[in-house]
Design a protein around this motif. Structure first.
Motif, PDB file in Angstrom:
ATOM      1  N   GLY A 243       0.842  -1.210   0.000  1.00 27.31           N
ATOM      2  CA  GLY A 243       0.000   0.000   0.000  1.00 27.31           C
ATOM      3  C   GLY A 243       0.867   1.246   0.000  1.00 27.31           C
ATOM      4  N   ARG A 244       0.468   2.244  -0.815  1.00 26.14           N
ATOM      5  CA  ARG A 244       1.299   3.449  -0.947  1.00 26.14           C
ATOM      6  C   ARG A 244       0.508   4.719  -0.639  1.00 26.14           C
ATOM      7  NH1 ARG A 244       1.912   3.599  -7.580  1.00 26.14           N
ATOM      8  NH2 ARG A 244      -0.227   3.010  -8.010  1.00 26.14           N
ATOM      9  N   SER A 245      -0.438   4.634   0.323  1.00 32.49           N
ATOM     10  CA  SER A 245      -1.225   5.837   0.649  1.00 32.49           C
ATOM     11  C   SER A 245      -0.306   6.895   1.241  1.00 32.49           C
ATOM     12  CB  SER A 245      -2.341   5.505   1.643  1.00 32.49           C
ATOM     13  OG  SER A 245      -1.796   5.297   2.926  1.00 32.49           O
ATOM     14  N   ASN A 246      -0.784   8.143   1.176  1.00 33.13           N
ATOM     15  CA  ASN A 246       0.005   9.253   1.724  1.00 33.13           C
ATOM     16  C   ASN A 246       0.074   9.226   3.240  1.00 33.13           C
ATOM     17  OD1 ASN A 246       0.683  10.403  -0.695  1.00 33.13           O
ATOM     18  ND2 ASN A 246      -1.188  11.647  -0.783  1.00 33.13           N
TER      19      ASN A 246
ATOM     20  N   CYS B  35       4.829  -1.879  -2.468  1.00 37.31           N
ATOM     21  CA  CYS B  35       3.916  -2.531  -3.416  1.00 37.31           C
ATOM     22  C   CYS B  35       2.571  -1.806  -3.473  1.00 37.31           C
ATOM     23  CB  CYS B  35       3.654  -3.975  -2.994  1.00 37.31           C
ATOM     24  SG  CYS B  35       5.123  -4.990  -2.935  1.00 37.31           S
ATOM     25  N   HIS B  36       1.923  -1.892  -4.638  1.00 37.90           N
ATOM     26  CA  HIS B  36       0.626  -1.238  -4.839  1.00 37.90           C
ATOM     27  C   HIS B  36      -0.165  -2.042  -5.859  1.00 37.90           C
ATOM     28  CE1 HIS B  36       2.775   0.149  -8.311  1.00 37.90           C
ATOM     29  NE2 HIS B  36       3.733   0.576  -7.490  1.00 37.90           N
ATOM     30  N   SER B  37      -1.265  -1.467  -6.337  1.00 44.08           N
ATOM     31  CA  SER B  37      -2.164  -2.269  -7.190  1.00 44.08           C
ATOM     32  C   SER B  37      -1.558  -2.612  -8.547  1.00 44.08           C
ATOM     33  CB  SER B  37      -3.495  -1.540  -7.376  1.00 44.08           C
ATOM     34  OG  SER B  37      -3.305  -0.352  -8.110  1.00 44.08           O
ATOM     35  N   LYS B  38      -0.489  -1.955  -8.928  1.00 43.54           N
ATOM     36  CA  LYS B  38       0.138  -2.279 -10.229  1.00 43.54           C
ATOM     37  C   LYS B  38       1.369  -3.181 -10.061  1.00 43.54           C
ATOM     38  CE  LYS B  38      -2.633   0.609 -12.395  1.00 43.54           C
ATOM     39  NZ  LYS B  38      -3.883   0.306 -11.719  1.00 43.54           N
TER      40      LYS B  38
ATOM     41  N   LEU C 108      -1.481   2.489  18.771  1.00 40.50           N
ATOM     42  CA  LEU C 108      -0.264   3.296  18.722  1.00 40.50           C
ATOM     43  C   LEU C 108      -0.447   4.563  17.899  1.00 40.50           C
ATOM     44  CD1 LEU C 108       2.426   2.688  20.170  1.00 40.50           C
ATOM     45  CD2 LEU C 108       0.883   0.765  20.085  1.00 40.50           C
ATOM     46  N   THR C 109      -1.412   4.549  16.970  1.00 37.22           N
ATOM     47  CA  THR C 109      -1.683   5.744  16.174  1.00 37.22           C
ATOM     48  C   THR C 109      -2.105   6.885  17.100  1.00 37.22           C
ATOM     49  OG1 THR C 109      -2.275   4.481  14.221  1.00 37.22           O
ATOM     50  CG2 THR C 109      -3.200   6.671  14.365  1.00 37.22           C
ATOM     51  N   ILE C 110      -3.017   6.578  18.022  1.00 39.09           N
ATOM     52  CA  ILE C 110      -3.489   7.611  18.949  1.00 39.09           C
ATOM     53  C   ILE C 110      -2.360   8.034  19.897  1.00 39.09           C
ATOM     54  CG2 ILE C 110      -5.066   7.991  20.905  1.00 39.09           C
ATOM     55  CD1 ILE C 110      -7.244   6.740  19.251  1.00 39.09           C
TER      56      ILE C 110
HETATM   57  N1  LIG Z   1      -4.433   1.284  12.336  1.00 40.38           N
HETATM   58  C1  LIG Z   1      -4.569   2.572  12.024  1.00 40.38           C
HETATM   59  O1  LIG Z   1      -4.405   3.453  12.832  1.00 40.38           O
HETATM   60  C2  LIG Z   1      -4.898   2.910  10.598  1.00 40.38           C
HETATM   61  C3  LIG Z   1      -4.637   4.187  10.089  1.00 40.38           C
HETATM   62  C4  LIG Z   1      -4.907   4.434   8.743  1.00 40.38           C
HETATM   63  C5  LIG Z   1      -5.437   3.425   7.941  1.00 40.38           C
HETATM   64  N2  LIG Z   1      -5.728   2.214   8.496  1.00 40.38           N
HETATM   65  C6  LIG Z   1      -6.250   1.091   7.697  1.00 40.38           C
HETATM   66  O2  LIG Z   1      -5.183   0.662   6.863  1.00 40.38           O
HETATM   67  C7  LIG Z   1      -5.697   0.182   5.627  1.00 40.38           C
HETATM   68  C8  LIG Z   1      -5.036   0.959   4.503  1.00 40.38           C
HETATM   69  O3  LIG Z   1      -5.468   2.312   4.561  1.00 40.38           O
HETATM   70  P1  LIG Z   1      -4.753   3.474   3.742  1.00 40.38           P
HETATM   71  O4  LIG Z   1      -5.581   4.687   3.940  1.00 40.38           O
HETATM   72  O5  LIG Z   1      -3.307   3.484   4.025  1.00 40.38           O
HETATM   73  O6  LIG Z   1      -4.823   2.913   2.254  1.00 40.38           O
HETATM   74  P2  LIG Z   1      -5.715   3.296   0.997  1.00 40.38           P
HETATM   75  O7  LIG Z   1      -5.762   4.749   0.784  1.00 40.38           O
HETATM   76  O8  LIG Z   1      -6.989   2.502   1.070  1.00 40.38           O
HETATM   77  O9  LIG Z   1      -4.775   2.669  -0.127  1.00 40.38           O
HETATM   78  C9  LIG Z   1      -4.617   1.309  -0.288  1.00 40.38           C
HETATM   79  C10 LIG Z   1      -3.309   1.025  -0.969  1.00 40.38           C
HETATM   80  O10 LIG Z   1      -3.234  -0.363  -1.226  1.00 40.38           O
HETATM   81  C11 LIG Z   1      -3.055  -0.600  -2.631  1.00 40.38           C
HETATM   82  N3  LIG Z   1      -3.898  -1.741  -2.994  1.00 40.38           N
HETATM   83  C12 LIG Z   1      -5.225  -1.878  -2.839  1.00 40.38           C
HETATM   84  N4  LIG Z   1      -5.617  -3.096  -3.281  1.00 40.38           N
HETATM   85  C13 LIG Z   1      -4.511  -3.727  -3.725  1.00 40.38           C
HETATM   86  C14 LIG Z   1      -4.252  -5.014  -4.273  1.00 40.38           C
HETATM   87  N5  LIG Z   1      -5.242  -5.908  -4.455  1.00 40.38           N
HETATM   88  N6  LIG Z   1      -2.979  -5.338  -4.598  1.00 40.38           N
HETATM   89  C15 LIG Z   1      -1.981  -4.466  -4.416  1.00 40.38           C
HETATM   90  N7  LIG Z   1      -2.149  -3.218  -3.873  1.00 40.38           N
HETATM   91  C16 LIG Z   1      -3.412  -2.863  -3.545  1.00 40.38           C
HETATM   92  C17 LIG Z   1      -3.501   0.648  -3.341  1.00 40.38           C
HETATM   93  O11 LIG Z   1      -2.779   0.736  -4.558  1.00 40.38           O
HETATM   94  P3  LIG Z   1      -2.916   1.986  -5.585  1.00 40.38           P
HETATM   95  O12 LIG Z   1      -2.135   3.115  -4.941  1.00 40.38           O
HETATM   96  O13 LIG Z   1      -2.298   1.508  -6.820  1.00 40.38           O
HETATM   97  O14 LIG Z   1      -4.380   2.291  -5.686  1.00 40.38           O
HETATM   98  C18 LIG Z   1      -3.132   1.729  -2.333  1.00 40.38           C
HETATM   99  O15 LIG Z   1      -1.796   2.130  -2.496  1.00 40.38           O
HETATM  100  C19 LIG Z   1      -7.212   0.365   5.711  1.00 40.38           C
HETATM  101  O16 LIG Z   1      -7.773  -0.842   6.146  1.00 40.38           O
HETATM  102  C20 LIG Z   1      -7.392   1.432   6.772  1.00 40.38           C
HETATM  103  O17 LIG Z   1      -8.621   1.332   7.449  1.00 40.38           O
HETATM  104  C21 LIG Z   1      -5.455   1.935   9.792  1.00 40.38           C
END
Ligand SMILES: NC(=O)c1ccc[n+]([C@@H]2O[C@H](COP(=O)([O-])OP(=O)(O)OC[C@H]3O[C@@H](n4cnc5c(N)ncnc54)[C@H](OP(=O)(O)O)[C@@H]3O)[C@@H](O)[C@H]2O)c1
Length: 297
Positions: A168-171, A195-198, A278-280
């Motif tokens: 996952g590559r979210s900001n 790694c990401h969706s591509k 740990l986020t909080i």
């Molecule tokens: N524990 C915490 O405090 C916390 C905090 C934030 C988020 N989260 C959780 O963490 C998870 C991720 O959240 P996020 O906001 O970081 O991510 P997000 O914005 O949902 O992005 C998901 C990332 O995963 C990639 N992806 C999705 N499906 C894929 C697949 N089948 N194969 C390969 N790559 C794939 C996407 O690729 P592309 O970039 O190519 O689209 C994107 O980079 C969620 O479940 C969220 O609820 C938890």
């Protein structure tokens, strides 16, 4: 010899750090000063955001911080929200604040985040903090990646020279944690693959990881065949799925198929009870730093 998995004690680590912060706050109050003050700006009624903000309020109370929530309806205009941010930027009684994301459609997240005074940006999302993080300079680190580093550090997991794969590559999670794991720092000094969706051959890439960080947003995406024997697995995902056996009618699961993966790894972080706690805590740590003007004197 089979590997005995160790479940990373997110709750214990979070409680220990909160106790440490509470001690500091008691000292501050005893010296006649006001305690640190954290504000959350919440727009709309997103259940996940509501739950995160109420967790933040509870944690602030536990450590003795002042906590405020500024709530606005979904239809708030961009101009009005910018006014709120400007007000908080200038309020000397506020040390740090977050604008809870995601914002409803029609509001420009990038514009709102850039309008936050980077010295009060305890979420670490402002480009000034993100840029300083890239350069390994003092800054507010984003809360979830910072929480992941804390889990690794407090569990005495060595990251130096390890192959780290981030899914996952979210900001807010994937990209910053990939930077932090690759920095010349401790924890850090890993060789990182993002790694990401591509990405092609994701199973093969994951199965080479010494440290696998899953922030992909797909329930139980990581299966046992993707994990190397003895790997460290950090699960960031949070998914609420229906569950008739639970009094709440749902349960929380992560991006990792915990039961099958735990049999192969040396360490695994559970969901719930792992990264989320740990986020909080990271937000509290950043707020204390903002209060003390530790990063930006
Ligand atoms: N524990 C915490 O405090 C916390 C905090 C934030 C988020 N989260 C959780 O963490 C998870 C991720 O959240 P996020 O906001 O970081 O991510 P997000 O914005 O949902 O992005 C998901 C990332 O995963 C990639 N992806 C999705 N499906 C894929 C697949 N089948 N194969 C390969 N790559 C794939 C996407 O690729 P592309 O970039 O190519 O689209 C994107 O980079 C969620 O479940 C969220 O609820 C938890």
């Amino acid at each position: 010899m089979p590997v005995l998995p160790k479940i990373i004690e997110g709750k214990f680590i979070a409680d220990t750090i909160k106790d440490e912060i509470a001690v500091e706050v008691r000292k501050i109050i005893a010296s006649g000063k006001r305690p640190p003050h954290l504000v959350a700006v919440l727009v709309g009624m997103d259940p996940a955001s509501e739950s995160y903000v109420s967790g933040k309020e509870k944690a602030c109370k536990q450590v003795g911080f002042i906590s405020s929530v500024y709530r606005y309806p979904e239809g708030i205009s961009q101009e009005k929200l910018l006014e709120v941010v400007n007000f908080l930027n200038n309020d000397e009684e506020v040390d740090g604040f977050i604008v809870q994301l995601p914002l409803p459609e029609g509001l420009r997240e990038d514009v709102i985040i850039e309008s936050i005074d980077y010295r009060k940006d305890v979420d670490g999302f402002h480009p000034a903090n993100a840029g300083r993080m890239m350069k390994n300079l003092p800054c507010f680190l984003p809360a979830t990646p910072m929480g992941i580093l804390t889990l690794l550090e407090r569990s005495n997991i060595d990251t130096e020279g390890k192959n780290c794969v981030v899914l996952g590559r979210s900001n807010i999670v994937g990209t910053p944690v990939s930077i932090l794991m690759g920095r010349k720092a401790k924890p850090g000094n890993s060789t990182v693959t993002l790694c990401h969706s591509k990405t092609k051959n994701i199973t093969e890439i994951c199965s080479r990881a010494d440290i696998l960080i899953a922030a992909i947003g797909q329930p139980h995406f990581v299966k046992a065949d993707m994990v190397k024997e003895g790997a460290v697995v950090i699960d960031v995902g949070i998914h609420r799925i229906p569950d008739n056996t639970s009094p709440k009618g749902y349960k929380i699961i992560g991006d990792v198929a915990f039961d099958e993966v735990m049999k192969k790894c040396s360490f695994i972080s559970p969901v719930p009870g792992g990264v989320g706690l740990l986020t909080i805590v990271s937000l509290l740590q950043n707020t204390l730093k903002a209060y003390r003007k530790e990063i930006y004197p």
